[in-house]
Design a protein around this motif. Structure first.
Motif, mmCIF file in Angstrom:
data_model
loop_
_atom_site.group_PDB
_atom_site.id
_atom_site.type_symbol
_atom_site.label_atom_id
_atom_site.label_comp_id
_atom_site.label_asym_id
_atom_site.label_seq_id
_atom_site.Cartn_x
_atom_site.Cartn_y
_atom_site.Cartn_z
ATOM 1 N N ARG A 212 0.796 -1.237 -0.054
ATOM 2 C CA ARG A 212 -0.018 0.017 -0.106
ATOM 3 C C ARG A 212 0.849 1.304 -0.134
ATOM 4 O O ARG A 212 0.541 2.149 -0.683
ATOM 5 C CB ARG A 212 -1.044 0.074 1.122
ATOM 6 N N SER A 214 3.878 1.488 -1.176
ATOM 7 C CA SER A 214 4.469 1.619 -2.367
ATOM 8 C C SER A 214 3.663 2.349 -3.411
ATOM 9 O O SER A 214 4.148 3.053 -4.321
ATOM 10 C CB SER A 214 5.117 0.337 -2.842
ATOM 11 N N LYS A 215 2.300 1.992 -3.451
ATOM 12 C CA LYS A 215 1.423 2.338 -4.383
ATOM 13 C C LYS A 215 1.232 3.747 -4.101
ATOM 14 O O LYS A 215 0.942 4.584 -5.254
ATOM 15 C CB LYS A 215 0.390 1.401 -4.479
ATOM 16 N N LEU A 216 0.836 4.148 -2.849
ATOM 17 C CA LEU A 216 0.963 5.718 -2.694
ATOM 18 C C LEU A 216 1.926 6.430 -3.117
ATOM 19 O O LEU A 216 1.701 7.496 -3.668
ATOM 20 C CB LEU A 216 0.613 5.639 -0.944
ATOM 21 N N GLN A 218 4.008 5.741 -5.582
ATOM 22 C CA GLN A 218 3.631 5.775 -7.026
ATOM 23 C C GLN A 218 2.703 6.629 -7.530
ATOM 24 O O GLN A 218 2.862 7.545 -8.418
ATOM 25 C CB GLN A 218 3.541 4.374 -7.397
ATOM 26 N N ASP A 219 1.667 6.590 -6.848
ATOM 27 C CA ASP A 219 0.414 7.476 -7.179
ATOM 28 C C ASP A 219 0.754 8.889 -6.983
ATOM 29 O O ASP A 219 0.065 9.799 -7.738
ATOM 30 C CB ASP A 219 -0.882 6.875 -6.560
ATOM 31 N N ALA A 220 1.388 9.278 -6.137
ATOM 32 C CA ALA A 220 1.674 10.542 -5.784
ATOM 33 C C ALA A 220 3.109 11.133 -6.420
ATOM 34 O O ALA A 220 3.304 12.440 -6.769
ATOM 35 C CB ALA A 220 1.938 10.585 -4.190
ATOM 36 N N ASN A 221 3.522 9.987 -7.201
ATOM 37 C CA ASN A 221 4.751 10.529 -8.103
ATOM 38 C C ASN A 221 5.912 11.263 -7.283
ATOM 39 O O ASN A 221 6.253 12.263 -7.948
ATOM 40 C CB ASN A 221 4.127 11.428 -9.263
#
Length: 236
Positions: A212, A214-216, A218-221
């Protein structure tokens, strides 16, 4: 139910002591050694016992712990030794340090020496200072005898304190039974921990949390390094 007042004397040195380690780290350390123990059953004469772990195991078998209330000053320490080193679980734990904190607050002097002076019941000795760095085998017979007398005195002071504080003979306030039950529960949670963890479930949950996060990111760039200091985090 018998009241068994007791006090352990244990090996310590400059780098291995309760001032440097937590109680658990100290008692569970390979360097730990019981020098001796003083015990008093109800109002009987206090006795001193010193010997090997095997000899003390035999000595402790002479007591009916299932029908006993164990009293110490700082029972977190002595109760931990009883349980973790000798497998002893008394029916009830109690503690003059806990009682004193409830009566006088945590800011007042709670040491056995301070409380003995406060209630004018005697003086705690200083022989423990001479035991620094000495294993049981290092004591001469007369030194071990003096250390035993010191330990016996501690038990007598603890026993007197308990009777005074619980009965309210000085303060006029009888210590509530419900508070004694709470002290027992608190000490038992430390000396007899019963917390069980579902390790596989926790490992699975950890992997979920990592995914989770890692995805956050990635989504926030953004890079994780941008969140590792307060100024950078505030800027992001």
């Amino acid at each position: 139910m018998d009241l068994i007042t007791l006090d352990f004397e244990t090996y310590y040195d400059r780098d291995y002591s309760l001032s440097k380690l937590t109680t658990e780290a100290y008692v569970r350390d390979p360097r730990f050694e019981v020098i001796g123990v003083a015990t008093k059953v109800n109002n009987e004469e206090t006795e001193w016992a010193s010997g090997t772990k095997k000899q003390l195991d035999r000595y402790f078998k002479s007591f009916d712990w299932g029908k006993a209330m164990v009293l110490c000053h700082n029972t977190m320490f002595d109760g931990a030794i009883l349980n973790w080193c000798f497998g002893i679980r008394p029916r009830v734990y109690t503690d003059t340090l806990c009682i004193a904190r409830a009566l006088h607050g945590t800011e007042a002097g709670g040491s056995l020496a301070a409380l003995s002076q406060r209630y004018n019941i005697g003086v705690k000795g200083t022989e423990v200072l001479d035991a620094k760095g000495k294993r049981r085998a290092d004591f001469l017979p007369e030194e071990l005898g003096a250390y035993g007398d010191y330990c016996i005195n501690d038990v007598e002071l603890t026993h007197q304190l308990f009777n005074i504080m619980v009965s309210g003979v000085v303060s006029g306030y009888r210590f509530p039974t419900e508070e004694l039950k709470l002290i027992d529960l608190t000490l038992r949670m430390y000396t007899e921990p019963t917390l069980h963890l579902d390790t596989p479930l926790l490992h699975s949950h950890l992997e979920d949390i990592k995914a989770r996060k890692s995805k956050l990111l990635q989504d926030a760039n953004i890079d994780k390094k941008e969140l590792m200091s307060n100024p950078k985090f505030a800027e992001v």
